[in-house]
Every structure is written in C-alpha cells, then in structure tokens.
Enzyme design. Structure first.
Site, PDB file in Angstrom:
ATOM      1  N   TRP A 127       0.851  -1.210   0.000  1.00  0.00           N
ATOM      2  CA  TRP A 127       0.000   0.000   0.000  1.00  0.00           C
ATOM      3  C   TRP A 127       0.879   1.249   0.000  1.00  0.00           C
ATOM      4  O   TRP A 127       0.562   2.266  -0.591  1.00  0.00           O
ATOM      5  CB  TRP A 127      -0.941   0.019   1.221  1.00  0.00           C
ATOM      6  CG  TRP A 127      -2.236  -0.679   0.966  1.00  0.00           C
ATOM      7  CD1 TRP A 127      -2.596  -1.920   1.373  1.00  0.00           C
ATOM      8  CD2 TRP A 127      -3.380  -0.150   0.244  1.00  0.00           C
ATOM      9  NE1 TRP A 127      -3.876  -2.207   0.951  1.00  0.00           N
ATOM     10  CE2 TRP A 127      -4.372  -1.141   0.265  1.00  0.00           C
ATOM     11  CE3 TRP A 127      -3.643   1.058  -0.416  1.00  0.00           C
ATOM     12  CZ2 TRP A 127      -5.617  -0.961  -0.347  1.00  0.00           C
ATOM     13  CZ3 TRP A 127      -4.886   1.235  -1.020  1.00  0.00           C
ATOM     14  CH2 TRP A 127      -5.853   0.227  -0.985  1.00  0.00           C
ATOM     15  N   ASN A 136      -3.865   2.261  12.772  1.00  0.00           N
ATOM     16  CA  ASN A 136      -4.457   2.415  11.439  1.00  0.00           C
ATOM     17  C   ASN A 136      -5.985   2.413  11.452  1.00  0.00           C
ATOM     18  O   ASN A 136      -6.626   3.245  10.820  1.00  0.00           O
ATOM     19  CB  ASN A 136      -3.939   1.320  10.508  1.00  0.00           C
ATOM     20  CG  ASN A 136      -4.563   1.423   9.130  1.00  0.00           C
ATOM     21  OD1 ASN A 136      -4.453   2.450   8.477  1.00  0.00           O
ATOM     22  ND2 ASN A 136      -5.250   0.376   8.711  1.00  0.00           N
ATOM     23  N   TRP A 164     -11.260  17.069   3.665  1.00  0.00           N
ATOM     24  CA  TRP A 164     -10.213  16.106   4.022  1.00  0.00           C
ATOM     25  C   TRP A 164      -8.849  16.764   4.134  1.00  0.00           C
ATOM     26  O   TRP A 164      -7.986  16.331   4.888  1.00  0.00           O
ATOM     27  CB  TRP A 164     -10.170  14.951   3.009  1.00  0.00           C
ATOM     28  CG  TRP A 164      -9.836  15.332   1.593  1.00  0.00           C
ATOM     29  CD1 TRP A 164     -10.715  15.649   0.586  1.00  0.00           C
ATOM     30  CD2 TRP A 164      -8.527  15.454   1.009  1.00  0.00           C
ATOM     31  NE1 TRP A 164     -10.033  15.951  -0.567  1.00  0.00           N
ATOM     32  CE2 TRP A 164      -8.689  15.836  -0.353  1.00  0.00           C
ATOM     33  CE3 TRP A 164      -7.241  15.264   1.484  1.00  0.00           C
ATOM     34  CZ2 TRP A 164      -7.623  16.050  -1.219  1.00  0.00           C
ATOM     35  CZ3 TRP A 164      -6.164  15.474   0.622  1.00  0.00           C
ATOM     36  CH2 TRP A 164      -6.365  15.867  -0.711  1.00  0.00           C
TER      37      TRP A 164
HETATM   38  P1  FAD Z   1       2.009  -2.033   9.747  1.00  0.00           P
HETATM   39  O1  FAD Z   1       0.638  -2.576   9.725  1.00  0.00           O
HETATM   40  O2  FAD Z   1       3.024  -2.748  10.547  1.00  0.00           O
HETATM   41  O3  FAD Z   1       2.470  -1.937   8.224  1.00  0.00           O
HETATM   42  C1  FAD Z   1       3.843  -1.901   7.811  1.00  0.00           C
HETATM   43  C2  FAD Z   1       4.080  -0.728   6.899  1.00  0.00           C
HETATM   44  O4  FAD Z   1       3.258  -0.820   5.731  1.00  0.00           O
HETATM   45  C3  FAD Z   1       3.731   0.622   7.505  1.00  0.00           C
HETATM   46  O5  FAD Z   1       4.778   1.118   8.317  1.00  0.00           O
HETATM   47  C4  FAD Z   1       3.479   1.476   6.276  1.00  0.00           C
HETATM   48  O6  FAD Z   1       4.680   1.925   5.696  1.00  0.00           O
HETATM   49  C5  FAD Z   1       2.828   0.488   5.334  1.00  0.00           C
HETATM   50  N1  FAD Z   1       1.363   0.583   5.474  1.00  0.00           N
HETATM   51  C6  FAD Z   1       0.570  -0.097   6.328  1.00  0.00           C
HETATM   52  N2  FAD Z   1      -0.728   0.241   6.131  1.00  0.00           N
HETATM   53  C7  FAD Z   1      -0.733   1.168   5.152  1.00  0.00           C
HETATM   54  C8  FAD Z   1      -1.761   1.893   4.491  1.00  0.00           C
HETATM   55  N3  FAD Z   1      -3.043   1.729   4.772  1.00  0.00           N
HETATM   56  N4  FAD Z   1      -1.410   2.770   3.535  1.00  0.00           N
HETATM   57  C9  FAD Z   1      -0.113   2.939   3.189  1.00  0.00           C
HETATM   58  N5  FAD Z   1       0.909   2.262   3.771  1.00  0.00           N
HETATM   59  C10 FAD Z   1       0.595   1.390   4.739  1.00  0.00           C
HETATM   60  N6  FAD Z   1       1.022   5.852   6.968  1.00  0.00           N
HETATM   61  C11 FAD Z   1       2.207   6.486   6.987  1.00  0.00           C
HETATM   62  O7  FAD Z   1       3.249   5.831   6.922  1.00  0.00           O
HETATM   63  N7  FAD Z   1       2.278   7.856   7.062  1.00  0.00           N
HETATM   64  C12 FAD Z   1       1.156   8.629   7.120  1.00  0.00           C
HETATM   65  O8  FAD Z   1       1.275   9.864   7.154  1.00  0.00           O
HETATM   66  C13 FAD Z   1      -0.105   7.983   7.142  1.00  0.00           C
HETATM   67  N8  FAD Z   1      -1.248   8.704   7.254  1.00  0.00           N
HETATM   68  C14 FAD Z   1      -2.457   8.046   7.278  1.00  0.00           C
HETATM   69  C15 FAD Z   1      -3.636   8.806   7.369  1.00  0.00           C
HETATM   70  C16 FAD Z   1      -4.871   8.168   7.389  1.00  0.00           C
HETATM   71  C17 FAD Z   1      -6.139   8.986   7.471  1.00  0.00           C
HETATM   72  C18 FAD Z   1      -4.934   6.764   7.334  1.00  0.00           C
HETATM   73  C19 FAD Z   1      -6.257   6.045   7.353  1.00  0.00           C
HETATM   74  C20 FAD Z   1      -3.777   6.012   7.230  1.00  0.00           C
HETATM   75  C21 FAD Z   1      -2.535   6.637   7.195  1.00  0.00           C
HETATM   76  N9  FAD Z   1      -1.333   5.888   7.077  1.00  0.00           N
HETATM   77  C22 FAD Z   1      -0.137   6.550   7.059  1.00  0.00           C
HETATM   78  C23 FAD Z   1      -1.367   4.444   6.812  1.00  0.00           C
HETATM   79  C24 FAD Z   1      -1.288   3.538   8.065  1.00  0.00           C
HETATM   80  O9  FAD Z   1      -2.226   3.954   9.017  1.00  0.00           O
HETATM   81  C25 FAD Z   1       0.093   3.525   8.707  1.00  0.00           C
HETATM   82  O10 FAD Z   1       1.079   3.250   7.736  1.00  0.00           O
HETATM   83  C26 FAD Z   1       0.201   2.450   9.790  1.00  0.00           C
HETATM   84  O11 FAD Z   1      -0.783   2.649  10.773  1.00  0.00           O
HETATM   85  C27 FAD Z   1       1.580   2.504  10.401  1.00  0.00           C
HETATM   86  O12 FAD Z   1       1.690   1.589  11.445  1.00  0.00           O
HETATM   87  P2  FAD Z   1       2.622   0.317  11.320  1.00  0.00           P
HETATM   88  O13 FAD Z   1       3.969   0.721  10.843  1.00  0.00           O
HETATM   89  O14 FAD Z   1       2.549  -0.399  12.610  1.00  0.00           O
HETATM   90  O15 FAD Z   1       1.890  -0.507  10.179  1.00  0.00           O
END
Ligand code: FAD
Length: 466
Positions: free
Chosen positions: A272, A335, A353
């Site tokens: 993603w 997330n 938004w």
């Molecule tokens: P994990 O579930 O461990 O995923 C591993 C990696 O995959 C993440 O670190 C990230 O790089 C990528 N990833 C995971 N989910 C998504 C997703 N839905 N979209 C894109 N990449 C994803 N993510 C950001 O990195 N920066 C942001 O500024 C950001 N803003 C967001 C704003 C909104 C409104 C929403 C709904 C989501 C946003 N996300 C963002 C996506 C996602 O919420 C985060 O990447 C995730 O919560 C990060 O936690 P994690 O590293 O534990 O994720």
C-alpha cells in the site's frame, strides 16, 4: 584541497542499503553528507512531529556516519543555493542522492541536477525508498495503476532488487557538532515514546518478525494491542528500506512456510505504501487535489470549533477522541482508528479532508508525503481506489467490534475509565445512575457527542450523492 563526494540525504537516514551512500564510499575520495531542512518554494515543509523525529534521527546518524569516515553537515534554508555552496566548500566533484517522488521535489531536483552538471559536477540519483520505481510498473495498456489489487498482483511478480550487502568504509572521524534545535517545544514529551535510528529500526523489525507477525492478520485491527510493526516513522525517514523489510519477510517465509499467510498480509500492507508512492508520482499534487475531481465541488462545512474539538480529542465520540489523543501524545495512531477519525471528520462533520491531512501532517511522526494524502483521500472517498462515498464508518459499532472491552478508549480517555464495557463507546446512552456511578457528567467531565451520528450520516450521504 582533495576532491570529495557529497551525498545529499533526505528520506534515507541510514547506512545500510543506501545506494547513494554506497556509491560514494566506493570511491577513495573523502565523503561528505548533508541534510538540508529545506525552505525552498514548491516543497512541502516538514510538520512539527516529523521535525522532532528528524532531530533525534540526525543525532544518531551523525555518529554512525562518522564511524564510516563520513562527515555530516546540517543546514537550513534553500537547498537550491545551499547544495551548490557546499559543493564549493567541500570541493565535491560528485553529488549523489536517493530520489524523491513528489512533483515539487522532482522538479526541484531535476533543476539542481542540470545546474550542477553544467558546472562540470557528476550528479547521480538512485532508488533508495521504493521496491520498484513508479515508471517500472504499469497496466497492460501502459498506464499507471489506479486500483490497488492489480497493482499488488503485478508488484509480486516483479523482480525486486536485493538490498545492498557490504558497504565500503573509510577511516573513522570524530562526529562533528551539529547545531540542530529543530524540535518544536510541544513535541518534547512525544519523543519519550520512541527510540530512533537505523539500529533501533532493525531490532524492531526482528522483534516483530519473531514475535508478532504470526498473529498480524488478526491483531493488526485491534488498537489496544501492539499488533503491528510500528515501522512507519522508521520507513518515513528511511532508517530502514522497504527492500530490507521485503527480503527479511521473504527469507522468513522460505525458512518457515507456515508464515506465508501472515507474511503475505504484512507485505501487502507494505505494498500500500508503494501504491501511495505510485499515485504521488503519477497524479497531480495529491495533498491538494482530490484524485476524483468531482469531489472538489463539494460544499465542505467551515466549522472551526468542530475542527478544534476533533484535533484535541474532545468530540464526545470515545474511540475518535482516544485516537486523536494517542496522536497528540505519541505522534502515532493505530491504522483502524486513523480510518475512524478521518471518517468522522470528512463524513459526519463534512469538513474538507485537506484539513485533516494537514493536522496529521503536523502531528504524526510518520507523516508521509505519499501515505498521508493518499490515505486521507481513501477515507474521504475521493482517492484513486477509495472507500466508496457511501461507506461511512459508525464509530460506536466499530469501537464495539475492535475494542470490545474498551481498553483502548479507557487508556486514552480516562474520563470514561469507570464506565461499564457496555457504555464505554456510547456514554450518552447510559442511564443517569450508571453515569453517576462512573463519575461521568456529560458536558462537564466529558463532552456531549459533537454530532448526532445518524443524522450526520444522512446529511453526508445527501451531500456526497449530490
Ligand atoms: P504495519 O501494519 O506494521 O504496516 C507496515 C508498513 O506498511 C507501515 O509502516 C506502512 O509503511 C505500510 N502501510 C501499512 N498500512 C498502510 C496503508 N493503509 N497505507 C499505506 N501504507 C501502509 N502511513 C504512513 O506511513 N504515514 C502517514 O502519514 C499515514 N497517514 C495516514 C492517514 C490516514 C487517514 C490513514 C487512514 C492512514 C494513514 N497511514 C499513514 C497508513 C497507516 O495507518 C500507517 O502506515 C500504519 O498505521 C503505520 O503503522 P505500522 O507501521 O505499525 O503498520
């Protein structure tokens, strides 16, 4: 003065698998690295939380680089003048950097490249942030992808370059003193929740793969649990590369085939991120323009007090307030709760938004130029492969489903900690006796809900349909 190589670091604050740095170190000439806190026109300035992260990350990187014989410089201002100046003061004959993908950054880098080359400087750029370059993956018709699933199917079949293995090392130097001072005052406490830097990122990945990945498909949706990797700020600043993560997971699956499902799910989330970068590269300024243009005709509500209540976690909708307070205190939000807070703002409150995106940009330590706007557009329904406009999350039923015992809400909204589980996601529906017993006075100790969820849902549907 002996000639040198200058590495311009941006979103790649690491030594391992850093193509620009590795190329520079191959040469015997001294290597200088620079980070510029850019103030050039046309570039998006970092938000406050990201600056706090950057501050810590540069401190760590400074000593890591010195151990490799690389001197780090730090400056603030316009990179279009600072980089050529530094080329002069370090007698650089070569300038290397890893690419960025936002339209403003690309135009800027390309102009700088042309100017430096005209002065006889060798300039090279590399892929240090993505699994695959946005121009190396396309639909059968040769167009950019607009839907995630086919993009993911294509990505899985692509040969992904292995991370760079051994990196040359020059004679170590003493780390120079860096004049940083870029953390905003309000973000000091936030950084107590984090350990920063490349080594930390590697350890976190190993711990996640060893202990948490197996339950990732189930636990990733449970906000009270540490069920996701929390790699996002490390990835945002490039303390770890997506290729390093990709290959670590692939090797794990090869060694333990039973991890294929969980590993595949995790890699699809990483995909993603790639998809967001694909959109950032191919679409027009996604932080400002709705990818589905018709959404820019919406008559968004201008409601400053509702926006402030949302920002401060005072909407009276418990799971939303919990998320917004987690964000404010730690610089990160789960997330699922990002989706719920975004949905309340853009649908129930009908606030543009872009206002939510800007707030997240300023307060998230992982504020990412691709993921943040692309995800906001997904939530608002105007993105490339977005939730349809009529999908409006109900924060009460979502709270009951993903936080059934209210532990997440109680942690961040202590005003509700003594409410029975049954009412913790909808305190306004509890009897007076229940509220009294829990010490809850709506409108005094905790707000009344800012909107009627049912009526505001209908209003959103009507407006969006129109
Ligand atoms: P994990 O579930 O461990 O995923 C591993 C990696 O995959 C993440 O670190 C990230 O790089 C990528 N990833 C995971 N989910 C998504 C997703 N839905 N979209 C894109 N990449 C994803 N993510 C950001 O990195 N920066 C942001 O500024 C950001 N803003 C967001 C704003 C909104 C409104 C929403 C709904 C989501 C946003 N996300 C963002 C996506 C996602 O919420 C985060 O990447 C995730 O919560 C990060 O936690 P994690 O590293 O534990 O994720």
């Amino acid at each position: 003065m002996a000639s040198s190589t200058l590495v311009w670091l941006r979103n790649d604050l690491r030594i391992g698998d850093n193509p620009a740095l590795a190329a520079a170190l191959k040469n015997d000439a001294p290597v200088h690295a620079v980070y510029v806190l850019e103030q050039d026109k046309g570039l998006r300035a970092l938000g406050g939380a990201a600056k706090a992260w950057l501050h810590e990350s540069l401190k760590v990187l400074n000593s890591d680089l010195a151990g490799r014989g690389v001197r780090l410089h730090y400056c603030e201002g316009e990179s279009k003048t600072l980089i050529p100046e530094l080329v002069g003061t370090t007698a650089a004959e070569r300038v290397y950097w890893n690419r960025r993908y936002d339209p403003g950054g690309r135009a800027h880098d390309s102009a700088l490249k042309t100017g430096l080359r005209a002065d006889g400087i060798e300039v090279e750029s590399f892929n240090g942030s993505l699994l695959i370059e946005p121009w190396d993956i396309a639909t059968k018709q040769g167009t950019p992808y607009g839907v995630f699933t086919p993009f993911w199917n294509a990505l899985r079949d692509k040969p992904i370059a292995e991370p760079i293995g051994r990196i040359e090392k020059h004679e170590p130097i003493d780390p120079p003193a860096l004049e940083l001072g870029i953390t905003p005052g309000w973000a000091d406490g936030m950084m107590a929740h984090w350990s920063v830097g490349e080594n930390r990122a590697k350890h976190m990945l190993t711990d996640f793969l060893d202990d948490l990945l197996v339950n990732y498909p189930r636990d990733r949706d449970v906000p009270r649990k540490h069920g996701t990797s929390q790699m996002s700020p490390h990835l945002r600043f490039g303390e770890i590369s997506p290729r390093q993560i990709w290959f670590a997971v692939r090797h794990l699956i090869d060694a333990k085939p039973a991890m294929a499902e969980a590993g595949g799910k995790f890699l699809s989330e990483l995909a993603w991120r790639e998809f967001s970068y694909h959109l950032l590269y191919h679409r027009e300024n996604i932080a400002n323009h709705s990818m589905q243009e018709r959404f820019d005709a919406i008559d968004w509500r201008s409601d400053t007090s509702a926006l402030h209540a949302w920002q401060k976690g005072q909407t009276g909708i418990p799971i939303v307030d919990a998320g917004m307070r987690q964000l404010w205190q730690t610089g990160w939000m789960h997330n699922r709760v990002r989706m719920l807070t975004g949905s309340l703002l853009t649908k129930n409150l009908l606030i543009d938004w872009r206002k939510g995106e800007r707030w997240f940009w300023d307060t998230l330590v992982d504020a990412d130029p691709a993921n943040n706007p692309a995800s906001w557009q997904w939530v608002a329904g105007c993105g490339a492969d977005a939730a349809p406009y009529f999908r409006i999350f109900n924060p009460v039923t979502q709270g009951e489903k993903f936080d059934p015992d209210g532990e997440y809400v109680r942690r961040w909204v202590p005003e509700l900690k003594d409410l029975p589980d049954k009412w913790v996601h909808k305190p306004w529906m509890a009897d007076a006796g229940v509220k009294d017993k829990a010490g809850l006075k709506l409108g005094a100790t905790y707000p009344e809900p800012i909107v009627d969820l049912k009526a505001s849902r209908s209003r959103a549907l009507d407006t969006l349909k129109r």
